[in-house]
Write a protein that holds these residues in place. Structure first.
Motif, mmCIF file in Angstrom:
data_model
loop_
_atom_site.group_PDB
_atom_site.id
_atom_site.type_symbol
_atom_site.label_atom_id
_atom_site.label_comp_id
_atom_site.label_asym_id
_atom_site.label_seq_id
_atom_site.Cartn_x
_atom_site.Cartn_y
_atom_site.Cartn_z
ATOM 1 N N ARG A 196 126.248 61.918 -10.140
ATOM 2 C CA ARG A 196 126.134 61.762 -8.694
ATOM 3 C C ARG A 196 126.855 60.520 -8.157
ATOM 4 N NH1 ARG A 196 120.816 63.561 -5.682
ATOM 5 N NH2 ARG A 196 122.478 63.789 -4.154
ATOM 6 N N GLU A 233 129.501 60.647 -5.237
ATOM 7 C CA GLU A 233 129.117 61.133 -3.896
ATOM 8 C C GLU A 233 129.170 60.013 -2.852
ATOM 9 O OE1 GLU A 233 125.336 63.290 -3.921
ATOM 10 O OE2 GLU A 233 125.843 64.118 -5.872
ATOM 11 N N THR A 235 125.487 67.546 -4.055
ATOM 12 C CA THR A 235 125.900 66.995 -2.752
ATOM 13 C C THR A 235 124.998 67.490 -1.618
ATOM 14 O OG1 THR A 235 128.133 66.947 -3.634
ATOM 15 C CG2 THR A 235 127.934 66.610 -1.280
ATOM 16 N N MET A 242 130.347 68.475 -8.040
ATOM 17 C CA MET A 242 129.256 67.608 -7.560
ATOM 18 C C MET A 242 128.171 68.506 -6.942
ATOM 19 S SD MET A 242 131.301 64.538 -5.665
ATOM 20 C CE MET A 242 132.962 64.098 -6.118
ATOM 21 N N ILE A 274 134.657 67.992 -4.057
ATOM 22 C CA ILE A 274 133.215 68.236 -4.260
ATOM 23 C C ILE A 274 133.028 69.417 -5.227
ATOM 24 C CG2 ILE A 274 131.059 68.944 -3.126
ATOM 25 C CD1 ILE A 274 132.083 67.420 -0.602
#
Ligand SMILES: NC(=O)NCCC[C@H](N)C(=O)O
Length: 410
Positions: free
Chosen positions: A180, A183, A156, A153, A122
Motif C-alpha cells: 500500500r 498509494e 486503493t 494496488m 493503480i
C-alpha cells in the motif's frame, strides 16, 4: 475562504468525501499474491463496481459531494514537468530508478492520456504488456515467473488509509506494508498540485517520508481538540508521538487518546473495532475490551518545553466522557456482543460505520444484527450492498476519506 479540507469531528454533517471506484487492479489479484496484497479473497469486479456506485449514490442522495481519488490525481498531473517528476518517483518506488525496464515503463505510461496513466499505475503493469529488450539478471533469473513489472494496488478503494483529514490539514501516510505504500504518493501530488488544494493553506501534519508507520483507519477526529488513534498493526507508538507533537505545536488539538488494539489482520485499524457515530455514542467490538470492559489507553497532552505528558488509563468509557465533556457515553457492541455474531459481523466490518451526520450512519447490509442494534439505540442507518466490497476487508468508513464536514453546533 474555507479550506478545501475541514474536518473537526467524526460526526459533523459530511459535505465532501473522496472515494475510489474499484477498477482493474482488483482483477490483477490472483491466489498466490492474495496474502501479500492484504486481501482475503478476490471481489467480482462488475458487482464490486455496482456496489461501489450504490455506496456513492447513497452519499450523493444525502447531499454529499463525491470526489474520485484517481480523477483528482490525474488533474494534479496535467503539467508535463509535474507528471514527469511524479512518474520518476512512482517508478523508483516500484523498483525502477533507472535502466531498461524503467525506460520501457516510462515510455509506455507516457503514451497514455493522464487519466489512463493513473488508472494503469493503480491497476498494475503486466510484463507481457511491454517489450523490454534488456532486463536485469534478477528479472531474468529470479523473478522470471512473476507476471508484473508494477504491482496492482487493489486496496486503493480504501481511501481512508493513505491519508487522513484533521482540522484544516491532512496526514499523508507512510503505510506499513509495501502493498500500500505507493498509494500515498498520489495523495502528495493531489495536495501539492490539484488546483482544488494547491496553495490553499492545507497543512500537512505529517508527510510520507518517515520510517515509522501510520494509517488513516487508525486516525479518528473526535472533536475540534481531541484526536483518537489506534496503536495497531498499522500505526506505531513512535508515529503517534510524532503526530501528537505536530498537532500540539501547530493546532487546536490538546488531547490525543491512543488505544491499544490487537495486532492482527481482522482488526488492523482502530476503525475496524471502534467508531464514533453520535455526540455520545460509539460502536465497539467487544473483543477489544477485557472481561471487565477495560482496554489499554494512553492520554497524551502537551507538557512543558514541548514535552508530551502521557497518562495510562483502562476505562475507555470514562476517558471519552471526560475528553468529550459528555455525562454518559453509550458504547454499542458490534453483533450485540454475541460470541459468534460479534466476530462474524466485525470480520465483515460491522463496527466500521461511516457517520454522515450526528446519529446518522452508512453501514454494510450484511451486518444486520449490528444494524438493528444501532437502530434500537436511535441511530438512522443507511445500508449499502456489500457482497463483493467486503472481500477487501474494509467497510464504509474504510472506503471514504472525508474532506469537509460541518462543524458541530454545541
Ligand atoms: N480503515 C480500514 O480498516 N481499511 C481497510 C483496509 C483493508 C486492506 N485490505 C488492508 O489490509 O489495508
Amino acid at each position: 475562504m474555507q479550506s478545501p479540507i475541514h474536518v473537526t469531528s467524526e460526526i459533523g454533517k459530511l459535505k465532501t468525501v473522496m472515494l475510489h471506484r474499484p477498477g482493474h487492479e482488483i482483477e490483477n489479484v490472483y491466489p498466490d499474491i492474495l496474502h501479500r496484497m492484504l486481501v482475503d479473497d478476490i471481489p467480482y469486479l462488475p458487482i464490486a463496481q455496482e456496489e461501489h456506485d450504490y455506496f456513492a449514490d447513497t452519499l450523493r442522495k444525502q447531499g454529499i459531494e463525491v470526489l474520485y481519488f484517481a480523477k483528482l490525481a490525474a488533474e494534479a498531473l496535467q503539467d508535463s514537468q509535474v507528471k514527469d517528476k511524479f512518474l520518476e518517483q512512482m517508478l523508483a518506488e516500484s523498483g525502477y530508478a533507472a535502466g531498461a525496464v524503467h525506460d520501457a515503463l516510462k515510455e509506455y505510461l507516457l503514451s497514455m492520456d493522464t487519466q489512463a496513466m493513473v488508472d494503469k499505475i493503480i491497476a498494475g503493469v503486466r510484463k507481457d504488456e511491454i517489450d523490454v529488450k534488456f532486463v536485469s539478471l534478477a528479472e531474468m533469473a529470479e523473478d522470471k515467473d512473476y507476471p508484473f513489472f508494477m504491482d496492482p494496488m487493489p486496496n486503493t478503494y480504501f481511501t481512508r488509509d493513505p491519508q487522513a483529514s484533521i482540522g484544516d490539514g491532512i496526514t499523508i501516510n507512510h503505510m506499513t506494508f509495501k502493498a500500500r505504500q505507493r498509494e500515498s504518493l498520489f495523495t502528495e501530488y493531489i495536495i501539492k498540485y490539484n488546483p482544488r488544494f494547491a496553495n490553499k493553506g492545507v497543512h500537512v501534519w505529517r508527510d510520507r517520508y518517515h520510517d515509522t508507520r501510520i494509517e488513516g483507519g487508525d486516525e479518528l477526529v473526535l472533536s475540534d481538540h481531541v484526536f483518537a488513534i489506534g496503536i495497531s498493526q498499522r500505526t506505531s507508538a513512535d508515529a503517534i508521538m510524532d503526530i501528537a507533537r505536530n498537532l500540539f505545536k501547530d493546532s487546536n488539538y490538546d488531547t490525543v487518546i491512543a488505544i491499544h488494539i490487537p495486532h492482527n489482520h481482522a482488526m488492523m485499524h482502530l476503525d475496524t473495532v471502534f467508531t464514533m457515530i453520535n455526540y455520545n455514542q460509539f460502536t465497539v467490538h467487544p473483543q477489544i475490551l477485557d472481561e471487565h470492559g477495560k482496554v489499554d489507553t494512553y492520554i497524551l497532552h502537551p507538557g512543558k518545553d514541548g514535552e508530551i505528558e502521557i497518562k495510562h488509563r483502562t476505562d475507555l468509557q470514562h476517558v471519552l466522557e471526560e475528553a468529550l465533556d459528555e455525562p454518559e457515553i453509550d458504547l454499542i457492541p458490534t453483533g450485540n456482543g454475541d460470541p459468534i455474531v460479534a466476530p462474524r459481523e466485525q470480520w465483515n466490518d460491522g463496527s466500521n460505520t461511516l457517520t454522515i451526520a450526528p446519529g446518522e450512519v452508512v453501514t454494510y447490509d450484511r451486518n444486520y444484527v449490528s444494524n438493528d442494534l444501532l437502530r434500537k439505540h436511535g441511530i438512522l442507518v443507511h445500508e449499502v450492498r456489500s457482497s463483493e466490497l467486503s472481500r477487501g476487508r474494509g467497510g464504509p468508513r474504510c472506503m471514504s476519506c472525508p474532506l469537509v464536514r460541518e462543524d458541530l453546533k454545541k
